[in-house]
Design a protein around this motif. Structure first.
Motif: not given
Length: 150
Positions: A88-99, A101-118
């Protein structure tokens, strides 16, 4: 880890010899976040997280097994909750871009559910092993975890 070392080395060299490369700080921060979560997953899989075991070790074998099962159920519940909340947090922050690189923060926050799932998977495997193992085969960590070569 190699990418983190290379990025930080580039940052240091560029500051000393040239003008600083602006994106290196951001990339190194994002790499450190991913390394932290994936390292925590590896530590969980190998049973290396900090634990106070002297109380459990003082219990009879049957109660040790019940305590291990209870601890795994609590860990599994927490990890499943972290998967849901992290997603949920990953999707809430999906509109945000890094300063820089202008990379979507979805890719950064994706590690939280990924690591928790593992970690949920490892907790489930450990729980199943604890439930089917004979009462005399109690282990405080992952049953099949091996140490890396020294």
């Amino acid at each position: 880890m190699a990418a983190l070392i290379a990025t930080i080395t580039l940052q240091i060299v560029s500051r000393v010899l040239f003008s600083a490369v602006g994106w290196t700080e951001e990339v190194s921060r994002f790499l450190l976040i991913w390394i932290t979560f994936l390292g925590a997953t590896l530590a969980f899989q190998r049973g290396r997280h900090i634990a106070v075991t002297f109380v459990v070790e003082a219990l009879p074998r049957r109660l040790q097994r019940l305590a291990r099962i209870a601890a795994l159920l609590v860990a599994l519940s927490f990890m499943i909750a972290l998967v849901v909340i992290g997603y949920q947090y990953m999707h809430v922050q999906s509109f945000q871009r890094s300063a820089s690189l202008r990379l979507s923060m979805t890719y950064i926050y994706a590690v939280i559910p990924l690591a928790a799932a593992l970690m949920s998977w490892y907790a489930l495997v450990d729980l199943i092993e604890a439930l089917v193992a004979p009462p005399d085969d109690i282990d405080s960590g992952s049953v099949n975890a091996e140490e890396p070569p020294a």
